[in-house]
Write an enzyme that holds these catalytic residues in place. Structure first.
Site, PDB file in Angstrom:
ATOM      1  N   PHE A 155      54.727  37.056  49.553  1.00 50.71           N
ATOM      2  CA  PHE A 155      53.409  37.109  48.892  1.00 50.71           C
ATOM      3  C   PHE A 155      53.430  36.493  47.493  1.00 50.71           C
ATOM      4  O   PHE A 155      53.008  37.129  46.519  1.00 50.71           O
ATOM      5  CB  PHE A 155      52.914  38.568  48.775  1.00 50.71           C
ATOM      6  CG  PHE A 155      52.721  39.277  50.086  1.00 50.71           C
ATOM      7  CD1 PHE A 155      52.266  38.596  51.206  1.00 50.71           C
ATOM      8  CD2 PHE A 155      52.995  40.640  50.197  1.00 50.71           C
ATOM      9  CE1 PHE A 155      52.083  39.260  52.410  1.00 50.71           C
ATOM     10  CE2 PHE A 155      52.816  41.308  51.403  1.00 50.71           C
ATOM     11  CZ  PHE A 155      52.360  40.612  52.514  1.00 50.71           C
ATOM     12  N   ILE A 156      53.941  35.278  47.381  1.00 49.85           N
ATOM     13  CA  ILE A 156      54.040  34.669  46.050  1.00 49.85           C
ATOM     14  C   ILE A 156      52.812  33.794  45.777  1.00 49.85           C
ATOM     15  O   ILE A 156      52.616  32.768  46.421  1.00 49.85           O
ATOM     16  CB  ILE A 156      55.351  33.849  45.924  1.00 49.85           C
ATOM     17  CG1 ILE A 156      56.551  34.732  46.254  1.00 49.85           C
ATOM     18  CG2 ILE A 156      55.457  33.243  44.526  1.00 49.85           C
ATOM     19  CD1 ILE A 156      56.625  36.062  45.503  1.00 49.85           C
ATOM     20  N   SER A 157      52.019  34.235  44.807  1.00 46.52           N
ATOM     21  CA  SER A 157      50.792  33.501  44.454  1.00 46.52           C
ATOM     22  C   SER A 157      51.155  32.148  43.869  1.00 46.52           C
ATOM     23  O   SER A 157      52.093  32.050  43.068  1.00 46.52           O
ATOM     24  CB  SER A 157      49.988  34.279  43.410  1.00 46.52           C
ATOM     25  OG  SER A 157      49.630  35.531  43.924  1.00 46.52           O
ATOM     26  N   ARG A 168      48.839  44.275  34.846  1.00 47.33           N
ATOM     27  CA  ARG A 168      47.863  45.236  35.386  1.00 47.33           C
ATOM     28  C   ARG A 168      46.556  45.200  34.624  1.00 47.33           C
ATOM     29  O   ARG A 168      45.486  45.426  35.192  1.00 47.33           O
ATOM     30  CB  ARG A 168      48.469  46.646  35.361  1.00 47.33           C
ATOM     31  CG  ARG A 168      49.413  46.808  36.505  1.00 47.33           C
ATOM     32  CD  ARG A 168      50.256  48.046  36.472  1.00 47.33           C
ATOM     33  NE  ARG A 168      51.247  47.864  37.524  1.00 47.33           N
ATOM     34  CZ  ARG A 168      52.504  48.265  37.469  1.00 47.33           C
ATOM     35  NH1 ARG A 168      52.937  48.900  36.411  1.00 47.33           N
ATOM     36  NH2 ARG A 168      53.314  48.030  38.477  1.00 47.33           N
ATOM     37  N   ARG A 209      13.270  42.331  46.425  1.00 47.74           N
ATOM     38  CA  ARG A 209      13.126  42.736  47.821  1.00 47.74           C
ATOM     39  C   ARG A 209      12.074  43.844  47.953  1.00 47.74           C
ATOM     40  O   ARG A 209      12.153  44.864  47.259  1.00 47.74           O
ATOM     41  CB  ARG A 209      14.486  43.245  48.323  1.00 47.74           C
ATOM     42  CG  ARG A 209      14.458  43.906  49.673  1.00 47.74           C
ATOM     43  CD  ARG A 209      14.359  42.903  50.782  1.00 47.74           C
ATOM     44  NE  ARG A 209      14.492  43.531  52.081  1.00 47.74           N
ATOM     45  CZ  ARG A 209      14.208  42.894  53.212  1.00 47.74           C
ATOM     46  NH1 ARG A 209      13.820  41.628  53.194  1.00 47.74           N
ATOM     47  NH2 ARG A 209      14.346  43.517  54.360  1.00 47.74           N
ATOM     48  N   GLY A 261      21.607  45.377  52.041  1.00 48.33           N
ATOM     49  CA  GLY A 261      21.399  45.630  53.463  1.00 48.33           C
ATOM     50  C   GLY A 261      22.046  44.533  54.300  1.00 48.33           C
ATOM     51  O   GLY A 261      23.134  44.055  53.974  1.00 48.33           O
ATOM     52  N   GLU A 289      50.015  43.817  42.388  1.00 46.63           N
ATOM     53  CA  GLU A 289      50.551  44.244  41.084  1.00 46.63           C
ATOM     54  C   GLU A 289      50.573  45.771  40.972  1.00 46.63           C
ATOM     55  O   GLU A 289      50.218  46.344  39.949  1.00 46.63           O
ATOM     56  CB  GLU A 289      49.812  43.555  39.933  1.00 46.63           C
ATOM     57  CG  GLU A 289      50.135  42.067  39.950  1.00 46.63           C
ATOM     58  CD  GLU A 289      49.839  41.312  38.680  1.00 46.63           C
ATOM     59  OE1 GLU A 289      49.828  41.918  37.602  1.00 46.63           O
ATOM     60  OE2 GLU A 289      49.652  40.095  38.777  1.00 46.63           O
TER      61      GLU A 289
END
Lengths: 249, 385
Positions: free
Chosen positions: B158-160, B246, B271, B342, B366
């Protein structure tokens, strides 16, 4: 050569404008404010004149309440060298502002003064022209190009029929149209440096200008809500309605 | 006590908002639906040139020196428009900060200007492994000194930004004889180093433009001076630096949630059902009131943690509290916002379903919410025992 550039604090163009319940004015409570977009173009042009070596110093000026200093800091972050804030809590009209700016021009003697062609709040489109009349400086309004050539300037103006090219004797006053340039973003390091640039505060009294009201704001209302349209069956019916109901042809 | 922002912080926030609205927002849906790598990378480059990739890095390394509060504000504004861009920015800033805080002068000179200026599209943080997620000390990737080189072996998960990051901060076990979590060290590995390969991109639920890969090390040879910080002290570095990250992820979650709720708030005024705009229904008003109140609380927690970090005070507990609260409440707020729309919230013509997918990971990466609670309670008990 110095360039003087004006900056107005207005409601952010992205904000939905609300009218006060009593109809006395636009509600500015808790509304996001920003630099007038045409003034952003003016600041960008001034900075480009400095970057190209045509100008040596860019001075940003704003007239209005203390909060205008936010927009002056933005101008400094974009690249202006110093700022002048003319502090006034009064309801200012174009002529008041033009008179104050004329005094600053007298003191600073800039070669070029750049203003937005109008502010998006009151849409007056007057201050640049009035300033030209007060100072006797040549004016190039609605500029889509400003080219300084020594003791003269060539300005291309956006007029109804197309583009008009005029030659002005320096010093000049220019007002910006939308296509003059595309303003940059202030870089973060420049934002950090902006706080160290000088910002001088003056009052109308110090400049020897008294703020006089020439007009009175009677009421402000929201634009009428657009009603639902109708469908017409034929061109003939359309023409008939345009002629007899809408009375536009 | 003064909770207002300084003029610089306000200007940075405004500039980030303007950039997000003008450059990122128009592209966000396309990035999510069909992707556009070159446009995504072009925006990262622009952000770097404006100073967003080194918000907390010293000016001598081409950083902005704007502080942690400005970092939090900027991430929130960028995330309002594009969460994938925001997470890349957050991680790249974190990589810069870990290098600044523990690397040698030579390493700082070598890597920080490239990260800050955008010469590197991004930085990557290689801690997680398939069997070492919430428990990173269980990592198996190893580094063995052979002559003048470290030899890396193992796989990071999972390495960004792995496909385009210029430099990778990699954690590996350097002394297997030491107790768990003690014999780990930290290394700087450049993109393209022989023996390092990038696995295929993961198919994700959200934040799709930010690529996530496995990074494999097979007899990957790096110079001896690629070691960053002290030998066998790497785990401490990871734990300390993640606390700063974090704040970034909490701020990112806040940005997505504010975008979602702002969209929904405007929608309720347009709406009409039962003959009136739905904003008139008290049930919906209360949903809105709760969501905005919780997001405001999240914002204050984030500001407080960032302020502590900026002033050099202990901030680990506060960062975990802020991340836990902001990411959980942001998830709820996106759910609420979608509900307010909705059926329109559920279709991809509207941005709500994207916000709801993008925000989901913020209470996981993280440090999951569960791990944040572990950290918070550990700190709380330490204070009295």
């Amino acid at each position: 050569m110095k360039v003087l550039v004006t900056v107005k604090r207005v409601i952010d163009y992205n904000v939905k404008v609300r009218v006060k319940a009593d109809g006395s004015d636009v509600d500015l409570n808790n509304v996001k404010m920003a630099m007038n977009p045409f003034c952003e173009i003016a600041v960008e042009e001034a900075i480009r004149l400095k970057e190209s070596g045509t100008a040596t110093e860019v001075i940003a000026v704003s007239v209005g309440p203390k909060a205008c200093q936010e927009q002056l800091r933005t101008a400094l972050a974009l690249g202006a060298d110093r700022a002048i804030h003319i502090e006034s809590e009064a309801q200012l009209e174009s002529l008041n502002v033009a008179k104050l700016l004329a005094k600053v021009i007298e003191q600073e003697q800039p070669g070029v003064v750049i203003l937005g062609k109008q502010a998006i709040d009151t849409d007056n489109n007057q201050t640049g022209q009035m300033l030209s009349a007060l100072t006797g400086m040549a004016q190039g309004t609605f500029a889509s190009k400003i080219d300084i050539q020594g003791d003269k300037a060539v300005v291309i103006r956006e007029v109804d029929g197309g583009l008009q090219t005029i030659e002005l004797a320096m010093p000049i006053i220019a007002t910006t149209d939308l296509r003059l340039n595309e303003p940059r973003y202030a870089s973060l390091p420049n934002i950090m440096k902006a706080k160290r640039k000088p910002l001088e505060v003056k009052t109308p009294e110090e400049l020897g200008v008294s703020i006089k009201a020439h007009t009175k704001l009677l009421s402000v209302g929201a634009p009428a809500e657009r009603k639902a349209g109708i469908k017409v069956a034929s061109v003939a019916e359309l023409v008939d309605k345009l002629k007899n109901e809408a009375k536009v042809i | 006590m003064d909770l207002s922002l300084s003029q610089e912080q306000q200007l940075i926030q405004q500039m980030a908002a303007k950039f997000a609205r003008t450059e990122l927002e128009p592209l966000a849906q396309k990035l999510d639906h069909s992707g556009d790598r070159s446009a995504f990378l072009a925006n990262l480059k622009k952000l770097a040139e404006l100073g967003f990739m080194g918000l907390n890095i010293d000016a001598q390394y081409q950083g902005t020196e704007a502080g942690s509060v400005a970092f939090s504000l900027a991430i929130t504004e960028i995330a309002r428009a594009c969460a994938a861009t925001a997470v890349t920015m957050s991680v790249t800033n974190m990589v810069g900060e870990v290098i600044q805080s523990v690397a040698s002068n030579a390493q700082k000179q070598q890597y920080l200007p490239k990260l800050c200026s955008g010469e590197y599209a991004a930085g990557a943080f290689c801690l997680t492994e398939s069997s070492a997620g919430s428990d990173p000390a269980n990592m198996k990737t190893s580094a063995v000194l052979e002559g003048e080189n470290w030899i890396l072996n193992g796989a990071k998960q999972f390495i960004s930004s792995a496909e385009y990051a210029g430099v990778f901060v990699v954690w590996a076990v350097t002394d297997t004889s030491m107790a768990k979590g003690k014999g780990i060290s930290c290394f700087l590995v450049e993109q393209g180093t022989a023996g390092m390969s990038i696995g295929k991109a993961e198919q994700k639920m959200g934040q799709k433009a930010s690529v996530t890969n496995e990074v494999l090390f097979d007899q990957c040879r790096i110079p001896q001076d690629a070691l960053m910080g002290e030998l066998n002290q790497g785990f401490k570095i990871a734990v300390t630096e993640l606390a700063g990250g974090r704040i970034g992820i909490g701020s990112l979650a806040l940005g997505i949630a504010l975008a979602a709720m702002d969209y929904a708030r405007n929608y309720t005024l347009e709406r009409k059902q039962f003959g009136q705009v739905i904003a008139k229904f008290q049930g919906l008003q209360w949903m809105m009131a709760d969501a905005y109140t919780e997001l405001e609380a999240a914002r204050l927690l984030l500001m407080s943690a960032a302020d502590k970090k900026q002033r050099g005070l202990a901030f680990s507990k506060e960062a975990s509290m802020a991340k836990l609260y902001a990411s959980e409440k942001a998830n709820q707020a996106c759910y609420t916002a979608l509900q307010l729309l909705g059926g329109y919230g559920y279709i991809s013509e509207y941005p709500l379903e994207r916000y709801a997918r993008d925000v989901r990971i913020t209470s996981i990466y993280e440090g999951s919410s569960e791990i944040q609670r572990v950290i918070i309670s550990r700190e709380l008990l330490k204070e009295v025992s």
